[in-house]
Motif scaffolding. Structure first.
Motif, short mmCIF file in Angstrom:
data_model
loop_
_atom_site.label_atom_id
_atom_site.label_comp_id
_atom_site.label_asym_id
_atom_site.label_seq_id
_atom_site.Cartn_x
_atom_site.Cartn_y
_atom_site.Cartn_z
N LEU B 20 0.73 -1.09 0.09
CA LEU B 20 0.06 -0.01 -0.03
C LEU B 20 0.97 1.07 -0.06
N ALA B 22 1.48 4.63 0.80
CA ALA B 22 0.76 5.61 1.91
C ALA B 22 1.12 7.21 1.76
N HIS B 41 -8.27 13.66 4.84
CA HIS B 41 -9.29 12.64 5.17
C HIS B 41 -8.35 11.50 5.85
N THR B 42 -9.32 10.99 6.71
CA THR B 42 -8.72 9.68 7.63
C THR B 42 -8.06 8.61 6.65
N CYS B 44 -5.12 9.01 4.79
CA CYS B 44 -4.54 9.85 3.69
C CYS B 44 -3.12 9.67 3.82
N GLY B 45 -2.45 9.18 4.91
CA GLY B 45 -1.16 9.22 4.93
C GLY B 45 -0.47 10.31 5.84
N LYS B 46 -1.28 11.09 6.66
CA LYS B 46 -0.63 12.18 7.51
C LYS B 46 0.42 11.61 8.43
N THR B 48 1.89 8.91 8.54
CA THR B 48 2.89 8.18 7.73
C THR B 48 4.21 9.35 7.33
N GLN B 89 -0.42 10.73 18.67
CA GLN B 89 -1.70 10.92 19.11
C GLN B 89 -1.85 10.21 20.46
N GLU B 169 -2.36 15.08 15.49
CA GLU B 169 -3.47 15.35 16.15
C GLU B 169 -3.52 15.57 17.92
N HIS B 202 -7.60 17.97 12.66
CA HIS B 202 -8.73 18.14 11.70
C HIS B 202 -9.70 19.16 12.12
#
Ligand SMILES: Nc1ncnc2c1ncn2[C@@H]1O[C@H](COP(=O)(O)OP(=O)(O)OP(=O)(O)O)[C@@H](O)[C@H]1O
Ligand SMILES: [Mg+2]
Lengths: 269, 282
Positions: B20, B22, B41-42, B44-46, B48, B89, B169, B202
């Motif tokens: 995948l 990312a 969006h959730t 989406c690779g932030k 990572t 997080q 976050e 967000h």
């Protein structure tokens, strides 16, 4: 980390569809089979049995070798041990204090084959049975023991929960490790004691979180009226089908052949 | 010197079979002392992406240079990790020591600072996050409330006095007051130390108010990289990506429908207020 060993491969083959209780019994029968075999030639039978099951379960042959991988060190060790310490007369090879006898070689091969067959048979079961079905089957098999207050349901529930949380905890450990690495933790240098000490910042948060999860799970189960196995019904009832009967018959035939051949034909190698 | 992300891609492999991608071919320069917000969006690779900034993840292709140091260089890794502080997080789940003081000192100790310096930094960091030294320093971190735990964990990173502070976050699960406090603290930190802030968030309102630039990601790729005003001007595209606009932008859009030509670059309540007041005056 490679945890693919013995991990369930979803499928809908006739082996997958067998009742988990049948599979547990058959595995026990298979183990018996492997231990009954006293001659090299007869090892063909359990081997054929296992290969047949692999084929019917649509499991790729490579899983056969994957199952052996984790015990390869043990395998080599057992082989060498038996090779050198088995007493025997016919010397095949000797050099200084190392003596290899015919009996030793036979014993070594014998033990190794046994180990390989046991390992592949056992992993065949976990490959084709989901952990939930397995614990379900185990619970049903042990339920007669409830009469003597054996906690069959609780045991099965504990196993299910443990299996469910292994991946979660691994993920958690990875996250905590990263967080401590970001704070400059060093898990790679230093001697054994220093390294063990360096694990503390991972282990403590991991335990704390495991207990927190356990607490939350207990709360969630209780708030959905879980009260142990007493009077609990199942969503999926286990039922023996015709397939189970056939599997049992085939297995019995294999066992019978092994017993008969060994009794009637003495002196097989 | 900035952090330079140069054609970064990251691919996750699962068990040999699937893969995948990312983050895909992302280039970005993060300047000293600036506030960069990362949105998307959730999935989406932030996360990572930000884990590449201090070498927790290494690029599958491309490079990440922190003040000129390549994150793949093992020898530079501890330097990089002291330059780039990272708050995960739910950082409170990383607390482990017997006392709050000890826990905050973990980072600075790993940096091999002198005892006096470590102690100084611990008390400074605690003051910054608003935990009084006298009442909290010797408490067990596990006795604190959720909000206090979060602040103690934050202090553990701040005590390393990073030049770039990455937060993934940081306000998840906090009440509005807790969020305001953290943002205010970040703002103060930036003013007093000139520390750059890279924040995954967000919360549009907060981002609109504080960020110098916003990076919007979509499926591992860069979608927009611009000032909040210009990014929020793409209202339609953003709502297609399930990103809501700040309230001020939404009000402005409604006003525009009614024929009031509010400029497109208004995205905070204060700006909108000022504009409308300006119009009311003759
Ligand atoms: N360790 C991993 N192994 C495999 N895939 C992963 C791993 N971590 C993340 N992914 C995948 O990579 C993609 C990006 O994940 P990432 O955590 O960077 O998203 P994110 O933008 O931070 O999401 P969120 O807003 O939910 O935190 C996701 O599709 C995720 O499933
Ligand atoms: Mg994330």
């Amino acid at each position: 980390m490679d945890i693919t060993l013995g991990q369930f491969i979803p499928g809908n083959s006739c082996i997958h569809r067998l009742d988990p209780r049948t599979k547990i019994w058959l595995m026990l029968a298979y183990i018996l089979m492997v231990f009954l075999v006293k001659s090299m030639v007869l090892f063909v039978l359990p081997l054929v049995y296992v290969l047949l099951a692999l084929k019917l379960g649509h499991i790729h042959l490579s899983y056969f070798f994957k199952a052996i991988k984790p015990i390869r060190v043990l395998l080599v060790f057992m082989f060498l041990l038996n090779l050198f310490v088995t007493p025997g007369e016919t010397v095949l090879f000797s050099w200084r204090f190392i003596v290899v006898t015919r009996e030793g070689l036979r014993q070594a091969l014998f033990i190794s084959l046994r180990l390989v067959l046991l390992m592949t048979g056992a992993s065949l079961m976990t490959l084709t049975t989901s952990p939930i079905a397995l614990t379900d089957g185990l619970e049903r098999m042990l339920s007669p023991l409830k009469a003597i207050h054996f906690p069959a349901h609780e045991l099965a529930m504990m196993m299910t929960i443990a299996l469910r949380f292994i991946p979660t905890l691994m993920e958690e450990a990875d996250k905590i490790k990263k967080a401590q690495l970001a704070r400059g933790a060093d898990f790679e240098s230093g001697n054994l004691i220093a390294r063990a000490k360096a694990m503390i910042p991972i282990l403590i948060p991991l335990f704390v979180s495991a207990f927190r999860r356990a607490d939350e799970l207990a709360m969630a189960m209780e708030s959905r009226c879980y009260h142990g196995g007493e009077g609990r019904t199942k969503l999926h009832q286990l039922r023996f089908t015709r397939g189970d009967l056939w599997a049992a018959l085939v297995t019995a035939a294999f066992l019978l052949v092994i017993i008969l051949v060994q009794a009637l034909v003495p002196g097989l190698v | 010197m900035p952090i330079v992300i140069d054609h970064l891609s990251h691919t996750y492999f699962d068990g040999g079979m699937g893969s995948l991608s990312a983050v895909e071919d992302l280039s970005l320069t993060i300047h000293e002392g600036k506030f960069l917000a990362i949105m998307g969006h959730t999935g989406c690779g932030k996360t990572t992406l930000v884990q590449h900034l201090n070498g927790l993840l290494l690029p599958s292709s491309g490079r990440v240079l922190v003040d000129g140091l390549d994150t793949t260089d093992k020898k530079q890794r501890s330097t990089i990790r002291s330059l780039v502080g990272m708050v995960f997080q739910y950082p409170e789940y990383q607390l482990f020591a017997d006392t709050v003081k000890e826990d905050i000192a973990f980072g600075p100790r790993n940096m091999k600072l002198s005892i006096e310096e470590v102690n100084l930094r611990v008390s400074r960091a605690m003051a910054m996050v608003g935990l009084s030294y006298d009442s909290f320093a010797d408490k067990s971190p596990f006795e604190l409330s959720g909000g206090e735990k979060r602040r103690a964990a934050l202090a553990g990173i701040l005590a390393m006095e990073p030049k770039y502070l990455v937060l993934d976050e940081p306000m998840a699960g906090l009440d509005p007051q807790g969020r305001r406090q953290i943002l205010q603290m970040l703002e103060e930190l930036r003013q007093s130390t000139g520390c750059a802030i890279i924040m995954v968030s967000h919360s549009m309102e907060d981002v609109a108010r504080h960020a110098d630039r916003i990076l919007v990601m979509k499926a591992g790729k860069q979608m927009y990289l611009d000032t909040p005003q210009s990014v929020f001007a793409h209202a339609e595209e953003l709502s297609k990506m399930n990103l809501s606009l700040p309230a001020a932008c939404r009000v402005a859009a409604l006003l525009r429908q009614k024929g009031v030509d509010v400029p497109l670059d208004i995205c905070t309540r204060e700006d909108l207020e000022a504009y409308l007041m300006g119009r009311l005056k003759p």
